[in-house]
Design a protein around this motif. Structure first.
Motif, PDB file in Angstrom:
ATOM      1  N   ALA A   1      41.457  26.586  16.495  1.00 26.08           N
ATOM      2  CA  ALA A   1      40.084  26.742  16.980  1.00 26.08           C
ATOM      3  C   ALA A   1      39.801  28.202  17.334  1.00 26.08           C
ATOM      4  N   PRO A   2      38.602  28.693  17.058  1.00 29.51           N
ATOM      5  CA  PRO A   2      38.279  30.083  17.410  1.00 29.51           C
ATOM      6  C   PRO A   2      38.203  30.281  18.915  1.00 29.51           C
ATOM      7  N   ARG A   3      38.599  31.458  19.375  1.00 25.64           N
ATOM      8  CA  ARG A   3      38.561  31.809  20.787  1.00 25.64           C
ATOM      9  C   ARG A   3      37.384  32.745  21.050  1.00 25.64           C
ATOM     10  N   ARG A   4      36.893  32.718  22.253  1.00 26.03           N
ATOM     11  CA  ARG A   4      35.899  33.717  22.644  1.00 26.03           C
ATOM     12  C   ARG A   4      36.601  35.061  22.803  1.00 26.03           C
ATOM     13  N   PRO A   5      35.857  36.173  22.768  1.00 21.19           N
ATOM     14  CA  PRO A   5      36.480  37.481  22.986  1.00 21.19           C
ATOM     15  C   PRO A   5      37.000  37.630  24.410  1.00 21.19           C
ATOM     16  N   VAL A   6      38.034  38.437  24.572  1.00 22.83           N
ATOM     17  CA  VAL A   6      38.594  38.732  25.890  1.00 22.83           C
ATOM     18  C   VAL A   6      37.830  39.914  26.480  1.00 22.83           C
ATOM     19  N   HIS A   7      37.355  39.768  27.709  1.00 24.00           N
ATOM     20  CA  HIS A   7      36.501  40.777  28.328  1.00 24.00           C
ATOM     21  C   HIS A   7      37.299  41.666  29.283  1.00 24.00           C
ATOM     22  N   PRO A   8      37.038  42.961  29.258  1.00 25.07           N
ATOM     23  CA  PRO A   8      37.703  43.844  30.222  1.00 25.07           C
ATOM     24  C   PRO A   8      37.123  43.673  31.621  1.00 25.07           C
ATOM     25  N   ALA A   9      37.892  44.074  32.588  1.00 23.49           N
ATOM     26  CA  ALA A   9      37.364  44.113  33.954  1.00 23.49           C
ATOM     27  C   ALA A   9      36.320  45.215  34.055  1.00 23.49           C
ATOM     28  N   PRO A  10      35.268  45.019  34.819  1.00 29.83           N
ATOM     29  CA  PRO A  10      34.271  46.095  34.974  1.00 29.83           C
ATOM     30  C   PRO A  10      34.883  47.305  35.667  1.00 29.83           C
ATOM     31  N   ARG A  11      34.484  48.476  35.235  1.00 28.29           N
ATOM     32  CA  ARG A  11      34.982  49.705  35.861  1.00 28.29           C
ATOM     33  C   ARG A  11      34.160  50.092  37.082  1.00 28.29           C
ATOM     34  N   HIS A  12      32.923  49.664  37.110  1.00 29.32           N
ATOM     35  CA  HIS A  12      32.051  49.953  38.257  1.00 29.32           C
ATOM     36  C   HIS A  12      31.063  48.820  38.395  1.00 29.32           C
ATOM     37  N   LEU A  13      30.745  48.487  39.624  1.00 32.14           N
ATOM     38  CA  LEU A  13      29.802  47.408  39.894  1.00 32.14           C
ATOM     39  C   LEU A  13      28.966  47.801  41.098  1.00 32.14           C
ATOM     40  N   GLN A  14      27.663  47.797  40.925  1.00 39.61           N
ATOM     41  CA  GLN A  14      26.751  48.132  42.020  1.00 39.61           C
ATOM     42  C   GLN A  14      26.207  46.848  42.629  1.00 39.61           C
ATOM     43  N   THR A  15      26.314  46.752  43.949  1.00 41.09           N
ATOM     44  CA  THR A  15      25.868  45.571  44.681  1.00 41.09           C
ATOM     45  C   THR A  15      24.816  45.977  45.710  1.00 41.09           C
ATOM     46  N   PRO A  16      23.740  45.219  45.849  1.00 41.87           N
ATOM     47  CA  PRO A  16      22.716  45.575  46.842  1.00 41.87           C
ATOM     48  C   PRO A  16      23.300  45.633  48.248  1.00 41.87           C
ATOM     49  N   ASP A  17      22.738  46.524  49.052  1.00 45.36           N
ATOM     50  CA  ASP A  17      23.156  46.641  50.451  1.00 45.36           C
ATOM     51  C   ASP A  17      22.478  45.561  51.299  1.00 45.36           C
ATOM     52  N   GLY A  18      23.064  45.325  52.460  1.00 47.00           N
ATOM     53  CA  GLY A  18      22.409  44.499  53.466  1.00 47.00           C
ATOM     54  C   GLY A  18      22.488  43.011  53.265  1.00 47.00           C
ATOM     55  N   ILE A  19      23.405  42.525  52.415  1.00 49.73           N
ATOM     56  CA  ILE A  19      23.537  41.078  52.215  1.00 49.73           C
ATOM     57  C   ILE A  19      24.508  40.539  53.257  1.00 49.73           C
ATOM     58  N   ALA A  20      24.053  39.590  54.041  1.00 56.77           N
ATOM     59  CA  ALA A  20      24.901  39.037  55.101  1.00 56.77           C
ATOM     60  C   ALA A  20      26.032  38.206  54.510  1.00 56.77           C
ATOM     61  N   GLY A  21      27.188  38.280  55.148  1.00 56.69           N
ATOM     62  CA  GLY A  21      28.348  37.508  54.722  1.00 56.69           C
ATOM     63  C   GLY A  21      29.441  37.602  55.758  1.00 56.69           C
ATOM     64  N   THR A  22      30.478  36.816  55.599  1.00 55.72           N
ATOM     65  CA  THR A  22      31.601  36.829  56.523  1.00 55.72           C
ATOM     66  C   THR A  22      32.814  37.457  55.859  1.00 55.72           C
ATOM     67  N   GLN A  23      33.840  37.733  56.662  1.00 51.61           N
ATOM     68  CA  GLN A  23      35.084  38.275  56.150  1.00 51.61           C
ATOM     69  C   GLN A  23      35.913  37.157  55.519  1.00 51.61           C
ATOM     70  N   PRO A  24      36.758  37.487  54.527  1.00 51.47           N
ATOM     71  CA  PRO A  24      37.653  36.468  53.973  1.00 51.47           C
ATOM     72  C   PRO A  24      38.520  35.859  55.073  1.00 51.47           C
ATOM     73  N   PRO A  25      38.798  34.570  54.998  1.00 48.27           N
ATOM     74  CA  PRO A  25      39.591  33.917  56.046  1.00 48.27           C
ATOM     75  C   PRO A  25      41.027  34.421  56.047  1.00 48.27           C
ATOM     76  N   THR A  26      41.680  34.309  57.178  1.00 46.23           N
ATOM     77  CA  THR A  26      43.102  34.630  57.295  1.00 46.23           C
ATOM     78  C   THR A  26      43.816  33.384  57.794  1.00 46.23           C
ATOM     79  N   THR A  27      44.695  32.853  56.992  1.00 45.74           N
ATOM     80  CA  THR A  27      45.426  31.641  57.323  1.00 45.74           C
ATOM     81  C   THR A  27      46.884  31.833  56.969  1.00 45.74           C
ATOM     82  N   ARG A  28      47.772  31.518  57.885  1.00 46.37           N
ATOM     83  CA  ARG A  28      49.200  31.638  57.638  1.00 46.37           C
ATOM     84  C   ARG A  28      49.712  30.332  57.026  1.00 46.37           C
ATOM     85  N   PRO A  29      50.538  30.449  55.960  1.00 42.54           N
ATOM     86  CA  PRO A  29      51.068  29.236  55.341  1.00 42.54           C
ATOM     87  C   PRO A  29      52.161  28.605  56.188  1.00 42.54           C
TER      88      PRO A  29
END
Length: 254
Positions: free
Chosen positions: A156-184
């Motif tokens: 079966a044909p495969r889709r092309p493999v995409h590179p990781a972006p070298r730069h990404l611009q994200t709007p400022d001021g978007i509310a969010g939380t920090q990634p969680p920290t959990t010990r295994p």
């Protein structure tokens, strides 16, 4: 200036991610978004090791995004509602997400379509090498014998493999939380994250001229904890870490 939301689900990676690749290619700014769904914990799937692995994955993804000028926006709540809210707050024209295969993922997609309509773009072959249901025998909806299925899958044909972006611009001021920290609870739990998985891949003692396609899917009840996908020339991968590199993901949705 156009804005797109890249909603991460089970695809917590930069390399070979059609969701992120398309969002970055078609919009001036991209909002990388992950939503922690309380329903997952409510049904008993928030085990300590799962949560620790997910925390590693989200921290790694956020760090990788920051190195290219962006960041991960993390929200808590219903994924569809929070995604629609972020799209409204940022004026996003499009929202991109990977197609899922579980009932949980299909319900999420239905809710996203109800709230976003034509702004939602669902991408196949992100969590799996081929879209589910693409390989079927004539006159039937599934194979009952592995060998002909495997032969058809290989051809079966495969889709092309995409590179990781070298730069990404994200709007400022978007509310969010920090990634969680959990010990295994388990001291031998491997670290989560794309970088850890790619490093593990590089340690494999495989001939660098070998073209390899590998899928390893470690699934648990609730959170799928890991997918490793590659269709690569390993020598090029080790040398350049380009878009033909293997892709590892930390899956984070039921």
């Amino acid at each position: 200036m156009t804005v797109a939301v890249a909603l991460f689900t089970q695809d917590l990676r930069l390399h070979d991610n059609p969701v992120l690749h398309t969002a970055a290619r078609t919009a001036d700014q991209v909002v990388p978004l992950f939503v922690l769904d309380p329903d997952v914990a409510a049904v008993g799937f928030a085990a300590p090791n799962r949560q620790a692995f997910l925390a590693d994955c989200l921290t790694d993804l956020d760090g990788s995004l920051r190195r290219i000028g962006s960041r991960l926006v993390l929200r808590h709540g219903n994924p569809a509602e929070q995604t629609a809210r972020v799209a409204t707050e940022t004026g996003a024209d499009t929202v991109h997400v990977a197609a899922g295969v579980s009932a949980f993922a299909r319900r999420r997609e239905t809710r996203l379509r109800r709230l976003l309509g034509g702004r939602l773009h669902v991408h196949d072959a992100v969590l799996t090498i081929l879209p589910p249901g693409q390989i079927t025998p004539a006159g039937r909806d599934h194979y009952t014998v592995f060998t002909p299925y495997h032969r058809a899958w290989q051809q079966a044909p495969r889709r092309p493999v995409h590179p990781a972006p070298r730069h990404l611009q994200t709007p400022d001021g978007i509310a969010g939380t920090q990634p969680p920290t959990t010990r295994p609870h388990s001291p031998a739990l491997p670290p989560g994250g794309e970088r850890a998985a790619r490093e593990q891949w590089r340690r494999w003692d495989i001939d660098g001229d070998t073209d390899l396609t590998v899928t390893v899917n470690t699934q648990g009840d609730g959170y799928d904890l890991g997918v490793f996908y590659a269709d690569v020339d390993l020598d090029a991968t080790a040398a350049a870490m380009t878009g033909t590199a293997p892709t590892s993901t930390c899956n984070a949705t039921k």
